[in-house]
Design a protein around this motif. Structure first.
Motif, PDB file in Angstrom:
ATOM      1  N   TRP A 113      36.884 -15.968  85.937  1.00  0.00           N
ATOM      2  CA  TRP A 113      37.368 -17.035  87.019  1.00  0.00           C
ATOM      3  C   TRP A 113      37.835 -18.190  86.052  1.00  0.00           C
ATOM      4  O   TRP A 113      37.424 -18.484  84.863  1.00  0.00           O
ATOM      5  CB  TRP A 113      36.460 -17.679  87.873  1.00  0.00           C
ATOM      6  N   ALA A 114      39.093 -18.808  86.541  1.00  0.00           N
ATOM      7  CA  ALA A 114      39.292 -20.080  86.000  1.00  0.00           C
ATOM      8  C   ALA A 114      40.130 -20.927  86.960  1.00  0.00           C
ATOM      9  O   ALA A 114      40.604 -20.236  88.050  1.00  0.00           O
ATOM     10  CB  ALA A 114      40.245 -19.912  84.791  1.00  0.00           C
ATOM     11  N   LYS A 115      40.157 -22.268  86.939  1.00  0.00           N
ATOM     12  CA  LYS A 115      40.946 -23.010  87.805  1.00  0.00           C
ATOM     13  C   LYS A 115      42.617 -22.651  87.427  1.00  0.00           C
ATOM     14  O   LYS A 115      42.789 -22.491  86.403  1.00  0.00           O
ATOM     15  CB  LYS A 115      40.882 -24.522  87.500  1.00  0.00           C
ATOM     16  N   PRO A 116      43.611 -22.581  88.341  1.00  0.00           N
ATOM     17  CA  PRO A 116      44.853 -22.041  88.092  1.00  0.00           C
ATOM     18  C   PRO A 116      45.451 -23.110  87.112  1.00  0.00           C
ATOM     19  O   PRO A 116      45.260 -24.030  87.141  1.00  0.00           O
ATOM     20  CB  PRO A 116      45.430 -22.133  89.508  1.00  0.00           C
ATOM     21  N   LYS A 117      46.079 -22.280  86.226  1.00  0.00           N
ATOM     22  CA  LYS A 117      46.917 -23.260  85.139  1.00  0.00           C
ATOM     23  C   LYS A 117      45.934 -23.935  84.052  1.00  0.00           C
ATOM     24  O   LYS A 117      46.303 -24.873  83.560  1.00  0.00           O
ATOM     25  CB  LYS A 117      47.808 -24.117  85.680  1.00  0.00           C
ATOM     26  N   ALA A 118      44.506 -23.677  84.010  1.00  0.00           N
ATOM     27  CA  ALA A 118      43.730 -24.458  83.240  1.00  0.00           C
ATOM     28  C   ALA A 118      43.486 -23.548  82.101  1.00  0.00           C
ATOM     29  O   ALA A 118      43.615 -22.581  81.998  1.00  0.00           O
ATOM     30  CB  ALA A 118      42.446 -24.455  83.863  1.00  0.00           C
ATOM     31  N   ILE A 146      42.166  -3.123  87.110  1.00  0.00           N
ATOM     32  CA  ILE A 146      42.020  -2.374  86.118  1.00  0.00           C
ATOM     33  C   ILE A 146      41.913  -0.875  86.641  1.00  0.00           C
ATOM     34  O   ILE A 146      41.298  -0.443  87.527  1.00  0.00           O
ATOM     35  CB  ILE A 146      40.605  -2.316  85.234  1.00  0.00           C
ATOM     36  N   SER A 147      42.917  -0.167  86.100  1.00  0.00           N
ATOM     37  CA  SER A 147      43.260   1.551  86.373  1.00  0.00           C
ATOM     38  C   SER A 147      43.326   2.253  85.229  1.00  0.00           C
ATOM     39  O   SER A 147      44.477   1.977  84.512  1.00  0.00           O
ATOM     40  CB  SER A 147      44.490   1.473  87.208  1.00  0.00           C
ATOM     41  N   GLU A 148      42.295   3.003  84.547  1.00  0.00           N
ATOM     42  CA  GLU A 148      42.666   3.784  83.737  1.00  0.00           C
ATOM     43  C   GLU A 148      42.583   2.863  82.334  1.00  0.00           C
ATOM     44  O   GLU A 148      43.585   3.340  81.541  1.00  0.00           O
ATOM     45  CB  GLU A 148      43.255   4.984  83.852  1.00  0.00           C
ATOM     46  N   ALA A 149      42.274   1.747  82.352  1.00  0.00           N
ATOM     47  CA  ALA A 149      42.436   0.808  81.046  1.00  0.00           C
ATOM     48  C   ALA A 149      41.055   0.232  80.740  1.00  0.00           C
ATOM     49  O   ALA A 149      40.087   0.186  81.585  1.00  0.00           O
ATOM     50  CB  ALA A 149      43.447   0.013  81.421  1.00  0.00           C
ATOM     51  N   ASN A 150      41.245  -0.715  79.712  1.00  0.00           N
ATOM     52  CA  ASN A 150      39.957  -1.491  79.408  1.00  0.00           C
ATOM     53  C   ASN A 150      40.303  -2.935  79.151  1.00  0.00           C
ATOM     54  O   ASN A 150      39.627  -3.609  78.508  1.00  0.00           O
ATOM     55  CB  ASN A 150      39.146  -0.775  78.372  1.00  0.00           C
ATOM     56  N   THR A 151      41.594  -3.347  79.433  1.00  0.00           N
ATOM     57  CA  THR A 151      41.860  -4.686  79.431  1.00  0.00           C
ATOM     58  C   THR A 151      42.387  -5.372  80.602  1.00  0.00           C
ATOM     59  O   THR A 151      42.997  -4.746  81.230  1.00  0.00           O
ATOM     60  CB  THR A 151      43.051  -4.819  78.371  1.00  0.00           C
ATOM     61  N   ILE A 152      42.372  -6.718  80.634  1.00  0.00           N
ATOM     62  CA  ILE A 152      43.042  -7.453  81.687  1.00  0.00           C
ATOM     63  C   ILE A 152      43.886  -8.517  80.937  1.00  0.00           C
ATOM     64  O   ILE A 152      43.051  -9.437  80.059  1.00  0.00           O
ATOM     65  CB  ILE A 152      41.996  -8.313  82.492  1.00  0.00           C
ATOM     66  N   SER A 153      44.756  -8.745  81.135  1.00  0.00           N
ATOM     67  CA  SER A 153      45.828  -9.664  80.342  1.00  0.00           C
ATOM     68  C   SER A 153      45.633 -11.056  80.976  1.00  0.00           C
ATOM     69  O   SER A 153      45.812 -11.166  82.453  1.00  0.00           O
ATOM     70  CB  SER A 153      47.260  -9.437  80.215  1.00  0.00           C
ATOM     71  N   LEU A 154      45.491 -12.166  80.561  1.00  0.00           N
ATOM     72  CA  LEU A 154      45.267 -13.462  80.887  1.00  0.00           C
ATOM     73  C   LEU A 154      46.686 -14.241  81.218  1.00  0.00           C
ATOM     74  O   LEU A 154      47.546 -14.221  80.488  1.00  0.00           O
ATOM     75  CB  LEU A 154      44.296 -14.258  80.288  1.00  0.00           C
ATOM     76  N   HIS A 155      46.724 -14.613  82.384  1.00  0.00           N
ATOM     77  CA  HIS A 155      47.962 -15.483  82.737  1.00  0.00           C
ATOM     78  C   HIS A 155      47.470 -16.544  83.941  1.00  0.00           C
ATOM     79  O   HIS A 155      46.831 -16.374  84.513  1.00  0.00           O
ATOM     80  CB  HIS A 155      49.213 -14.642  83.110  1.00  0.00           C
ATOM     81  N   TYR A 156      48.259 -17.624  84.038  1.00  0.00           N
ATOM     82  CA  TYR A 156      48.068 -18.603  84.832  1.00  0.00           C
ATOM     83  C   TYR A 156      48.020 -18.291  86.223  1.00  0.00           C
ATOM     84  O   TYR A 156      47.523 -19.116  87.059  1.00  0.00           O
ATOM     85  CB  TYR A 156      49.032 -19.943  84.633  1.00  0.00           C
ATOM     86  N   ASP A 157      48.451 -17.208  86.650  1.00  0.00           N
ATOM     87  CA  ASP A 157      48.429 -16.798  88.093  1.00  0.00           C
ATOM     88  C   ASP A 157      47.424 -16.047  88.594  1.00  0.00           C
ATOM     89  O   ASP A 157      47.234 -15.416  89.557  1.00  0.00           O
ATOM     90  CB  ASP A 157      49.883 -16.299  88.386  1.00  0.00           C
ATOM     91  N   LEU A 158      46.676 -15.754  87.410  1.00  0.00           N
ATOM     92  CA  LEU A 158      45.635 -14.632  87.676  1.00  0.00           C
ATOM     93  C   LEU A 158      44.807 -14.960  88.598  1.00  0.00           C
ATOM     94  O   LEU A 158      43.773 -14.145  89.346  1.00  0.00           O
ATOM     95  CB  LEU A 158      44.757 -14.108  86.347  1.00  0.00           C
ATOM     96  N   PHE A 159      44.123 -16.186  88.763  1.00  0.00           N
ATOM     97  CA  PHE A 159      43.287 -16.994  89.754  1.00  0.00           C
ATOM     98  C   PHE A 159      43.517 -17.688  90.829  1.00  0.00           C
ATOM     99  O   PHE A 159      43.029 -18.263  91.248  1.00  0.00           O
ATOM    100  CB  PHE A 159      42.210 -17.567  88.759  1.00  0.00           C
ATOM    101  N   THR A 160      44.967 -17.360  91.206  1.00  0.00           N
ATOM    102  CA  THR A 160      45.412 -17.936  92.353  1.00  0.00           C
ATOM    103  C   THR A 160      44.679 -17.824  93.664  1.00  0.00           C
ATOM    104  O   THR A 160      44.525 -18.426  94.704  1.00  0.00           O
ATOM    105  CB  THR A 160      46.962 -17.772  92.702  1.00  0.00           C
ATOM    106  N   GLU A 161      43.916 -16.498  93.883  1.00  0.00           N
ATOM    107  CA  GLU A 161      43.224 -16.155  95.003  1.00  0.00           C
ATOM    108  C   GLU A 161      41.593 -16.467  94.839  1.00  0.00           C
ATOM    109  O   GLU A 161      41.013 -15.805  95.353  1.00  0.00           O
ATOM    110  CB  GLU A 161      43.477 -14.959  95.542  1.00  0.00           C
ATOM    111  N   ASP A 162      41.457 -17.047  93.654  1.00  0.00           N
ATOM    112  CA  ASP A 162      40.114 -17.584  93.219  1.00  0.00           C
ATOM    113  C   ASP A 162      39.659 -16.409  92.183  1.00  0.00           C
ATOM    114  O   ASP A 162      40.217 -15.610  91.817  1.00  0.00           O
ATOM    115  CB  ASP A 162      39.084 -17.727  94.604  1.00  0.00           C
TER     116      ASP A 162
END
Length: 296
Positions: free
Chosen positions: A241-246, A189-205
């Motif tokens: 966190w989530a499992k990838p693609k869950a 997050i850089s000068e923002a207040n949101t994180i968009s969710l997508h299935y690759d967001l947690f590939t590194e845990d």
């Protein structure tokens, strides 16, 4: 399974691990918790005590002795937890130290977790009592998994997390082979207040935040607005966190984090560890509030 219900919400708590396993609307069929599909991730909302995440080499050193404290602690999946109190709006569960637990965690304690229905919200309160004749050391964490997407006309990428203030924050990378915190960071997050969710967001845990200014985060849909808000004023760390693609996302208020990969395993010097003096009591709570428009 124990349940509570008011005019808006119904919750269910599994006595094994005192695990919150349902948040649903009374007046319609909307469900807000992940369904714990065992083929993906078979949990709803584990309670983390007395550690969060992994312990280096699966061994904590306490007063010169090694103890095999399990990953995320020993409350989750625990069958010794008892229902201590039930009212129209409250469920209270507790776990008392015993001979077996003293072999892996050498402190005398009482751990209590309380679930309270307050209109459109569930308040989860953790209480730790030091029953020992010395200070005790512990971490506490929540791990609730929320259904995402909630509605049939949505996809996972319709969802985002919105913090209550603008953030400039990096996530601390995990050594994925060991589950330990590293010094490596990456911007989220850089000068923002949101994180968009997508299935690759947690590939590194998990995303691990140590310096958020926000004390609230909302799960929002671009099609259906705010789904729910997690308010965590007592918790300085946050995991996402989530499992990838869950089809869920965990919003995890933490008091403490996993061991650092270079930590010396001394339990009393773990990052975020809480020291509770003898005969004292510690409390920390977070709240999950469902947006009322989804309850009618």
């Amino acid at each position: 399974m124990y349940t509570l219900q008011n005019k808006s919400l119904k919750i269910a708590v599994n006595p094994v691990g005192a695990e919150l396993s349902e948040i649903s609307a009374v007046q319609n069929t909307n469900q807000f918790m992940w369904n714990a599909n065992p083929d993906v991730w078979g949990s709803f909302a584990p309670n983390l005590f007395p550690v969060i995440g992994a312990i280096k080499n699966n061994s904590a050193i306490i007063d010169g002795e090694h103890y095999a404290v399990p990953r995320h602690g020993f409350v989750r999946h625990n069958t010794d937890i008892i229902l201590e109190e039930q009212t129209e709006s409250k469920l209270v569960f507790s776990l008392l130290y015993n001979t077996d637990l003293l072999k892996i965690y050498p402190f005398k304690f009482k751990f209590t977790i309380q679930f309270e229905l307050i209109e459109y919200a569930v308040k989860v309160t953790h209480i730790v009592e030091n029953l020992d004749d010395k200070p005790i050391y512990f971490s506490i964490g929540g791990h609730p998994a929320f259904k995402c997407p909630v509605f049939e006309n949505e996809t996972y990428t319709d969802y985002y997390l919105e913090f209550d203030t603008e953030e400039n924050s990096e996530s601390y990378a995990l050594n994925t082979a060991l589950g330990l915190i590293t010094d490596r960071t990456f911007p989220v997050i850089s000068e923002a207040n949101t994180i968009s969710l997508h299935y690759d967001l947690f590939t590194e845990d998990a995303l691990v935040f140590k310096d958020l200014k926000s004390k609230k985060v909302a799960l929002k849909s671009r099609k259906n607005g705010t789904i729910l808000t997690v308010d965590f004023p007592d918790f300085p760390y946050l995991g996402i966190w989530a499992k990838p693609k869950a089809d869920y996302v965990c919003i995890e208020p933490w008091l403490g984090v996993a061991d650092h990969e270079h930590h010396n395993q001394d339990f009393k010097t773990k990052e975020g560890i809480i020291m509770l003096p003898t005969k004292q009591t510690f409390k920390a709570a977070y709240t999950i509030e469902i947006d009322p428009k989804h309850l009618v």
